[in-house]
Design a protein around this motif. Structure first.
Motif, PDB file in Angstrom:
ATOM      1  N   THR A 201      47.989  -4.217 -55.403  1.00 18.27           N
ATOM      2  CA  THR A 201      46.565  -4.393 -55.652  1.00 18.27           C
ATOM      3  C   THR A 201      46.208  -3.737 -56.975  1.00 18.27           C
ATOM      4  OG1 THR A 201      46.155  -4.330 -53.271  1.00 18.27           O
ATOM      5  CG2 THR A 201      44.255  -3.987 -54.718  1.00 18.27           C
ATOM      6  N   GLU A 202      45.372  -4.375 -57.756  1.00 20.09           N
ATOM      7  CA  GLU A 202      44.960  -3.811 -59.034  1.00 20.09           C
ATOM      8  C   GLU A 202      44.293  -2.458 -58.812  1.00 20.09           C
ATOM      9  OE1 GLU A 202      44.803  -3.873 -63.147  1.00 20.09           O
ATOM     10  OE2 GLU A 202      45.714  -5.353 -61.802  1.00 20.09           O
ATOM     11  N   PRO A 203      44.823  -1.390 -59.446  1.00 19.75           N
ATOM     12  CA  PRO A 203      44.224  -0.062 -59.241  1.00 19.75           C
ATOM     13  C   PRO A 203      42.760  -0.043 -59.661  1.00 19.75           C
ATOM     14  CG  PRO A 203      46.353   0.105 -60.361  1.00 19.75           C
ATOM     15  CD  PRO A 203      45.982  -1.346 -60.347  1.00 19.75           C
ATOM     16  N   VAL A 204      41.971   0.670 -58.896  1.00 22.78           N
ATOM     17  CA  VAL A 204      40.552   0.812 -59.226  1.00 22.78           C
ATOM     18  C   VAL A 204      40.408   1.867 -60.306  1.00 22.78           C
ATOM     19  CG1 VAL A 204      38.283   1.452 -58.333  1.00 22.78           C
ATOM     20  CG2 VAL A 204      39.858   0.125 -56.913  1.00 22.78           C
ATOM     21  N   PRO A 205      39.748   1.571 -61.430  1.00 18.31           N
ATOM     22  CA  PRO A 205      39.582   2.574 -62.482  1.00 18.31           C
ATOM     23  C   PRO A 205      38.814   3.785 -61.962  1.00 18.31           C
ATOM     24  CG  PRO A 205      38.973   0.389 -63.268  1.00 18.31           C
ATOM     25  CD  PRO A 205      39.129   0.290 -61.787  1.00 18.31           C
ATOM     26  N   ARG A 206      39.150   4.929 -62.501  1.00 19.15           N
ATOM     27  CA  ARG A 206      38.462   6.150 -62.103  1.00 19.15           C
ATOM     28  C   ARG A 206      36.999   6.078 -62.551  1.00 19.15           C
ATOM     29  NH1 ARG A 206      40.513  12.327 -63.415  1.00 19.15           N
ATOM     30  NH2 ARG A 206      38.902  13.411 -62.208  1.00 19.15           N
ATOM     31  N   GLY A 207      36.117   6.431 -61.666  1.00 21.18           N
ATOM     32  CA  GLY A 207      34.697   6.373 -61.991  1.00 21.18           C
ATOM     33  C   GLY A 207      33.868   7.088 -60.946  1.00 21.18           C
ATOM     34  N   LYS A 208      32.612   7.238 -61.225  1.00 24.62           N
ATOM     35  CA  LYS A 208      31.699   7.921 -60.315  1.00 24.62           C
ATOM     36  C   LYS A 208      31.175   6.959 -59.248  1.00 24.62           C
ATOM     37  CE  LYS A 208      30.068  11.301 -63.743  1.00 24.62           C
ATOM     38  NZ  LYS A 208      28.868  11.857 -64.447  1.00 24.62           N
ATOM     39  N   PRO A 340      40.360  -6.668 -51.100  1.00 23.44           N
ATOM     40  CA  PRO A 340      41.539  -5.858 -51.433  1.00 23.44           C
ATOM     41  C   PRO A 340      41.215  -4.593 -52.214  1.00 23.44           C
ATOM     42  CG  PRO A 340      42.006  -8.187 -51.789  1.00 23.44           C
ATOM     43  CD  PRO A 340      40.545  -8.090 -51.458  1.00 23.44           C
ATOM     44  N   HIS A 341      40.301  -4.647 -53.176  1.00 21.86           N
ATOM     45  CA  HIS A 341      40.023  -3.457 -53.978  1.00 21.86           C
ATOM     46  C   HIS A 341      39.236  -2.405 -53.201  1.00 21.86           C
ATOM     47  CE1 HIS A 341      36.117  -5.486 -54.520  1.00 21.86           C
ATOM     48  NE2 HIS A 341      35.638  -4.301 -54.830  1.00 21.86           N
ATOM     49  N   MET A 342      38.754  -2.772 -52.010  1.00 21.15           N
ATOM     50  CA  MET A 342      38.030  -1.829 -51.141  1.00 21.15           C
ATOM     51  C   MET A 342      38.922  -1.307 -50.016  1.00 21.15           C
ATOM     52  SD  MET A 342      34.810  -1.090 -51.661  1.00 21.15           S
ATOM     53  CE  MET A 342      33.430  -1.579 -52.671  1.00 21.15           C
ATOM     54  N   ARG A 343      40.146  -1.798 -49.937  1.00 22.64           N
ATOM     55  CA  ARG A 343      40.948  -1.550 -48.737  1.00 22.64           C
ATOM     56  C   ARG A 343      41.224  -0.067 -48.509  1.00 22.64           C
ATOM     57  NH1 ARG A 343      44.140  -5.374 -49.392  1.00 22.64           N
ATOM     58  NH2 ARG A 343      43.031  -6.763 -47.990  1.00 22.64           N
ATOM     59  N   GLY A 344      41.576   0.682 -49.553  1.00 22.68           N
ATOM     60  CA  GLY A 344      41.852   2.100 -49.369  1.00 22.68           C
ATOM     61  C   GLY A 344      40.658   2.847 -48.819  1.00 22.68           C
TER      62      GLY A 344
END
Length: 469
Positions: A201-208, A340-344
């Motif tokens: 899965t495309e890693p989610v960029p670090r952000g607030k 998918p980008h919300m799965r974690g």
């Protein structure tokens, strides 16, 4: 053909390696759980509160740090993360094993070990949930979830029985050492995985605001909110089933460590059967979640009323079948209906509820057992579970657009007509009714659409089951 279909996800090399590592490592996990519970009972003089505190400390980090762990998992390489967490768990087991073998272990040492293990679990559990989908395609996901659970429960069958014999023969310390070594199987399997064959899965960029984003996503899905509430209430007592069994065996039937191992293994036999039955199903169904949790509650009541040890362990088998039916179906429902980008983050909330209530429930179970007896504690827990399932069944089916009375047999011919799920705009949010209907009707093969509807119906990986490592 049905037997072949039951193991179809093993056709994927990476998942086959991972599953083999789990199969060899999981017995050690359960050996350690039995050794830990028994060590606390021996060091504390059979205190139910001490046993409950150990369980509470092990799950406390998930309660307070679970959401942070899920957000971090969405930003990390899952395979490397699991190599780190599994190595750390192995070192913790070896450290406690050395103390116990030398006869220097005290109750506070076990408390500290349990808390440390819980800290690592904050990353390990959502990491495992999010990693299996990177190895298998969406159409194999439900099967992979079930096989993971089956492997875990197979270890639960063999581990407690072996642990009971080893504790009686050489003590608890060496059991911890054996488990520490068993983590090596999973670590080697992770290192042998071909990263080029993964579908990361495309890693989610670090952000607030990523945790708030995950909370907003779940709160906008009424079906997920209701299922989380069901899981929290069911797990309040259910997550402490091992504690209840230990108290029943030690304080009511007054048998030894070997009998405790056999009792835990009987519950695991039922769970293994439930997991294998789940592997034959192609999609999760809401009815199975409700029926499984209801029968599990009834099993707790029946086990608490059993007058003899033999009858008690017999009841644990169907109780295990019901529990694994509920757990596996609930897990697959979450995995197949989120983006998918919300799965974690979503699965960390699932685990936060599924495991995080244990620190709250464990002292309650210990208090009830000490004040009224372990049998009364089990009966109260089972009754509470059944009442919760009965109350939540109506709103859950209404979210799907099906009335409970439509599920009952009719005297007249003709099938009940369920209200069709409303199709949202493809670019808009998925409604709760659409998401649940997608799981119920097996919409995994439906064409993908943009936005959240694609997450509910289009191709996209899910995750592994519950607490297995």
């Amino acid at each position: 053909m049905r037997r072949i279909a039951m193991f179809r996800s093993l056709s994927v090399r990476n998942y086959r390696l991972y599953a083999l590592g789990q199969l060899l490592s999981n017995p050690g996990t359960w050996m350690q759980r039995i050794a830990q519970d028994w060590l606390v009972l021996q060091l504390s003089g059979g205190s139910g509160i001490a046993l409950g505190m150990t369980t509470a400390l092990q799950f406390l980090p998930m309660l307070f740090l679970g959401l942070w762990g899920g957000a971090l998992v969405d930003r990390l390489d899952k395979r490397r993360l699991l190599v780190f967490t599994q190595s750390t768990m192995g070192l913790l087991a070896v450290a406690l094993g050395v103390l116990a073998t030398l006869g220097a272990a005290q109750v506070w040492h076990v408390y500290l070990f349990a808390f440390g293990l819980g800290l690592v679990t904050v990353l390990d559990n959502p990491g495992r949930q999010a990693f299996v989908p990177e190895m298998v395609d969406r159409d194999l996901l439900t099967n992979a979830i079930a096989l993971n659970s089956a492997s875990f429960q197979l270890g639960r069958v063999t581990g407690p029985a072996v642990a009971g014999l080893l504790i009686a023969w050489i003590g608890s310390g060496p059991v911890f050492l054996i488990n520490g070594a068993s983590f090596g199987f999973t670590i080697v399997a992770l290192l042998l995985i071909r990263t080029a064959e993964l579908n990361p899965t495309e890693p989610v960029p670090r952000g607030k605001g990523q945790i708030r984003e995950g909370l907003a996503y779940v709160s906008g899905r009424r079906d997920l909110v209701l299922l989380l509430l069901l899981a929290a209430c069911t797990q309040f007592f259910g997550a402490n089933g091992q504690t209840q069994i230990a108290l029943m065996v030690n304080n009511v039937f007054e048998t030894g460590a070997a009998a405790f191992g056999v009792a835990a293994a009987c519950l695991a036999v039922g769970a293994l059967i439930g997991a294998l039955l789940a592997a034959r199903r192609e999609r999760p169904r809401l009815r199975l979640i409700l029926v499984g949790s209801m029968v599990f509650g009834a099993g707790q009541v029946a086990a608490g009323l059993m007058p003899a040890y033999a009858a008690f362990v017999v009841v644990l088998v169907p109780m295990g079948i019901a529990f694994m039916t509920y757990v596996t179906t609930l897990n697959a429902t979450f995995q197949l209906t989120v983006e998918p980008h919300m799965r974690g983050r979503v699965m960390s909330m699932f685990l936060l509820v599924f495991m995080g209530v244990a620190p709250i429930g464990a002292p309650v179970v210990g208090f009830l057992a000490d004040a009224f007896g372990p049998q009364t504690s089990m009966v109260i827990g089972g009754t509470f579970t059944m009442l919760v399932v009965a109350v939540l069944a109506v709103p859950l089916f209404r979210v799907k657009g099906v009335r409970v009375r439509d599920l009952l047999p009719r005297r007249r011919r003709g099938a009940p007509v369920a209200a069709p799920a409303e199709e949202p705009d493809p670019g808009g949010p998925v409604s709760a009714a659409t998401a649940v209907a997608a799981v119920e009707e097996g919409a995994a093969g439906a064409p993908a659409a943009p936005g959240r509807l694609a997450a509910a119906r289009g191709p996209g990986p899910g995750g592994a089951a519950g607490t297995e490592r």
